[in-house]
Design an enzyme around this catalytic site. Structure first.
Site, PDB file in Angstrom:
ATOM      1  N   ARG A   1      -9.471 -12.963  -3.733  1.00  0.00           N
ATOM      2  CA  ARG A   1      -8.864 -13.387  -2.470  1.00  0.00           C
ATOM      3  C   ARG A   1      -9.912 -14.108  -1.609  1.00  0.00           C
ATOM      4  O   ARG A   1     -11.112 -14.023  -1.881  1.00  0.00           O
ATOM      5  CB  ARG A   1      -8.300 -12.177  -1.728  1.00  0.00           C
ATOM      6  CG  ARG A   1      -7.123 -11.550  -2.445  1.00  0.00           C
ATOM      7  CD  ARG A   1      -6.474 -10.461  -1.628  1.00  0.00           C
ATOM      8  NE  ARG A   1      -5.292  -9.924  -2.297  1.00  0.00           N
ATOM      9  CZ  ARG A   1      -4.434  -9.078  -1.731  1.00  0.00           C
ATOM     10  NH1 ARG A   1      -4.633  -8.648  -0.498  1.00  0.00           N
ATOM     11  NH2 ARG A   1      -3.381  -8.649  -2.405  1.00  0.00           N
TER      12      ARG A   1
ATOM     13  N   LEU B   1       3.394  -4.139 -12.781  1.00  0.00           N
ATOM     14  CA  LEU B   1       2.429  -3.055 -12.593  1.00  0.00           C
ATOM     15  C   LEU B   1       1.102  -3.544 -12.025  1.00  0.00           C
ATOM     16  O   LEU B   1       0.335  -2.742 -11.477  1.00  0.00           O
ATOM     17  CB  LEU B   1       2.171  -2.333 -13.916  1.00  0.00           C
ATOM     18  CG  LEU B   1       3.371  -1.617 -14.528  1.00  0.00           C
ATOM     19  CD1 LEU B   1       2.948  -0.910 -15.810  1.00  0.00           C
ATOM     20  CD2 LEU B   1       3.959  -0.619 -13.546  1.00  0.00           C
TER      21      LEU B   1
ATOM     22  N   LEU C   1      -2.866  18.536  -0.468  1.00  0.00           N
ATOM     23  CA  LEU C   1      -2.531  17.372  -1.280  1.00  0.00           C
ATOM     24  C   LEU C   1      -3.751  16.840  -2.016  1.00  0.00           C
ATOM     25  O   LEU C   1      -4.829  16.689  -1.435  1.00  0.00           O
ATOM     26  CB  LEU C   1      -1.963  16.265  -0.380  1.00  0.00           C
ATOM     27  CG  LEU C   1      -1.582  14.947  -1.071  1.00  0.00           C
ATOM     28  CD1 LEU C   1      -0.350  15.140  -1.939  1.00  0.00           C
ATOM     29  CD2 LEU C   1      -1.353  13.851  -0.036  1.00  0.00           C
TER      30      LEU C   1
ATOM     31  N   ASP D   1       2.101  -2.720  -1.479  1.00  0.00           N
ATOM     32  CA  ASP D   1       2.228  -4.178  -1.491  1.00  0.00           C
ATOM     33  C   ASP D   1       2.990  -4.662  -0.264  1.00  0.00           C
ATOM     34  O   ASP D   1       3.886  -3.976   0.235  1.00  0.00           O
ATOM     35  CB  ASP D   1       2.964  -4.612  -2.774  1.00  0.00           C
ATOM     36  CG  ASP D   1       2.716  -6.067  -3.117  1.00  0.00           C
ATOM     37  OD1 ASP D   1       1.831  -6.688  -2.494  1.00  0.00           O
ATOM     38  OD2 ASP D   1       3.413  -6.591  -3.990  1.00  0.00           O
ATOM     39  N   GLY D   2       2.627  -5.863   0.189  1.00  0.00           N
ATOM     40  CA  GLY D   2       3.386  -6.512   1.252  1.00  0.00           C
ATOM     41  C   GLY D   2       2.759  -6.496   2.622  1.00  0.00           C
ATOM     42  O   GLY D   2       3.380  -6.950   3.588  1.00  0.00           O
ATOM     43  N   ASN D   3       1.531  -6.023   2.735  1.00  0.00           N
ATOM     44  CA  ASN D   3       0.896  -5.986   4.060  1.00  0.00           C
ATOM     45  C   ASN D   3       0.780  -7.381   4.672  1.00  0.00           C
ATOM     46  O   ASN D   3       1.094  -7.587   5.853  1.00  0.00           O
ATOM     47  CB  ASN D   3      -0.503  -5.371   3.961  1.00  0.00           C
ATOM     48  CG  ASN D   3      -0.480  -3.900   3.643  1.00  0.00           C
ATOM     49  OD1 ASN D   3       0.469  -3.192   3.953  1.00  0.00           O
ATOM     50  ND2 ASN D   3      -1.537  -3.418   3.003  1.00  0.00           N
TER      51      ASN D   3
ATOM     52  N   GLU E   1       8.719   7.277 -14.198  1.00  0.00           N
ATOM     53  CA  GLU E   1       9.897   6.589 -13.666  1.00  0.00           C
ATOM     54  C   GLU E   1       9.451   5.589 -12.605  1.00  0.00           C
ATOM     55  O   GLU E   1       8.632   5.909 -11.743  1.00  0.00           O
ATOM     56  CB  GLU E   1      10.867   7.603 -13.049  1.00  0.00           C
ATOM     57  CG  GLU E   1      11.437   8.602 -14.037  1.00  0.00           C
ATOM     58  CD  GLU E   1      12.268   7.949 -15.138  1.00  0.00           C
ATOM     59  OE1 GLU E   1      12.936   6.938 -14.845  1.00  0.00           O
ATOM     60  OE2 GLU E   1      12.251   8.454 -16.279  1.00  0.00           O
TER      61      GLU E   1
ATOM     62  N   HIS F   1      -2.945  -5.435   6.875  1.00  0.00           N
ATOM     63  CA  HIS F   1      -3.739  -4.460   6.127  1.00  0.00           C
ATOM     64  C   HIS F   1      -4.090  -3.258   7.007  1.00  0.00           C
ATOM     65  O   HIS F   1      -4.071  -2.111   6.543  1.00  0.00           O
ATOM     66  CB  HIS F   1      -5.012  -5.109   5.596  1.00  0.00           C
ATOM     67  CG  HIS F   1      -4.769  -6.153   4.550  1.00  0.00           C
ATOM     68  ND1 HIS F   1      -3.975  -5.918   3.447  1.00  0.00           N
ATOM     69  CD2 HIS F   1      -5.217  -7.440   4.437  1.00  0.00           C
ATOM     70  CE1 HIS F   1      -3.940  -7.007   2.690  1.00  0.00           C
ATOM     71  NE2 HIS F   1      -4.680  -7.933   3.276  1.00  0.00           N
TER      72      HIS F   1
ATOM     73  N   THR G   1      -9.334  -4.742  -9.092  1.00  0.00           N
ATOM     74  CA  THR G   1     -10.443  -5.549  -9.600  1.00  0.00           C
ATOM     75  C   THR G   1     -10.164  -7.038  -9.401  1.00  0.00           C
ATOM     76  O   THR G   1     -11.096  -7.838  -9.332  1.00  0.00           O
ATOM     77  CB  THR G   1     -10.681  -5.267 -11.094  1.00  0.00           C
ATOM     78  OG1 THR G   1      -9.421  -5.356 -11.802  1.00  0.00           O
ATOM     79  CG2 THR G   1     -11.261  -3.878 -11.313  1.00  0.00           C
ATOM     80  N   GLU G   2      -8.881  -7.406  -9.306  1.00  0.00           N
ATOM     81  CA  GLU G   2      -8.511  -8.805  -9.102  1.00  0.00           C
ATOM     82  C   GLU G   2      -8.527  -9.210  -7.633  1.00  0.00           C
ATOM     83  O   GLU G   2      -8.517 -10.400  -7.314  1.00  0.00           O
ATOM     84  CB  GLU G   2      -7.118  -9.076  -9.690  1.00  0.00           C
ATOM     85  CG  GLU G   2      -7.042  -9.021 -11.208  1.00  0.00           C
ATOM     86  CD  GLU G   2      -7.098  -7.609 -11.761  1.00  0.00           C
ATOM     87  OE1 GLU G   2      -7.660  -7.426 -12.859  1.00  0.00           O
ATOM     88  OE2 GLU G   2      -6.602  -6.679 -11.089  1.00  0.00           O
TER      89      GLU G   2
END
Length: 237
Positions: A63, A187, A123, A12-14, A199, A29, A58-59
């Site tokens: 934008r 969330l 990974l 978040d926050g781009n 956590e 982004h 999905t939301e």
């Protein structure tokens, strides 16, 4: 220090990061995408085995259309870059979410990326694209209902383990640590089933500024937590 096996991150926050620098949101982004690559390498070197990032919800279709188009273009480019990064770092890539709404060329690239990396042993990197936890559960319930209708599953046999097999994250361990950047404390419809005993760590740092050092701070906080999973320690009994 105990390193969490599975870390999930809400990127978040781009846009706010870009605005603070007098740049358009799409620039943020793009820089955030580059930071994903860096954090993948840092996390794996620290000992993290699974990393799941929330790339497009999905939301997010709600934008502005120009921003969505730019994000899809960025996703196309990232699929190419990710293939090179995966080969270099032996990453195994998996996309979670409903990819059916994505353009055919993006779906093709996703399939190629997953196929090309399926035997890699480094990974395990999950990218949530057109993902929403409620949507994931509804899709899973529909598949489960069809299997019940077809006699493949007895309703009495349904338990947590069986239901998890119908989720996008089937076969993955639940996240040990969730990180959300940029100061929001929610969330946002991300992995709600899987985060039952995870956590949470929230930071005001915008995603493009989230570094290896910030990741270590989150892991240090994780180590300070007392994970009891609903139980109590013996000395508390």
């Amino acid at each position: 220090m105990v390193i969490p096996q599975h870390v999930a991150i809400i990127l978040d926050g781009n846009g706010r990061w870009a605005k603070s620098k007098g740049m358009p949101r799409n620039y943020g982004h793009a820089q955030g995408s580059k930071n994903v690559e860096r954090i993948c390498e840092d996390a794996y070197r620290m000992g993290v085995k699974y990393l799941t990032v929330y790339a497009f919800s999905t939301e997010n279709w709600n934008r502005p259309s120009d921003e969505v188009s730019a994000l899809m273009k960025l996703l196309r480019n990232y699929m190419k870059t990710c293939l090179k990064t995966a080969a270099k770092n032996d990453m195994k890539i998996r996309v979670i979410g409903d990819v059916s709404r994505l353009d055919e060329d993006i779906r093709t690239r996703i399939g190629e990326l997953e196929e090309a990396t399926k035997n890699n042993g480094g990974l395990n990197f999950q990218i949530a694209i057109n993902y929403g936890s409620r949507d994931e559960m509804i899709r899973g319930i529909r598949r489960l209902a069809r299997d019940c209708r077809d006699g493949k599953v007895e309703p009495e046999a349904i338990d947590e383990k069986l239901f998890e097999g119908y989720l996008d994250t089937c076969g993955l361990p639940d996240p040990d640590l969730l990180i959300r950047t940029s100061g929001e404390l929610r969330l946002s419809n991300f992995l709600m089933w899987q985060l039952a005993y995870t956590e949470f760590y929230f930071t005001d740092i915008h995603w493009p500024d989230f570094t290896k050092e910030e990741l270590m701070k989150a892991i240090e906080q994780y180590n300070a937590r007392d994970r009891r999973f609903g139980g109590v320690k013996e000395e508390q009994e």
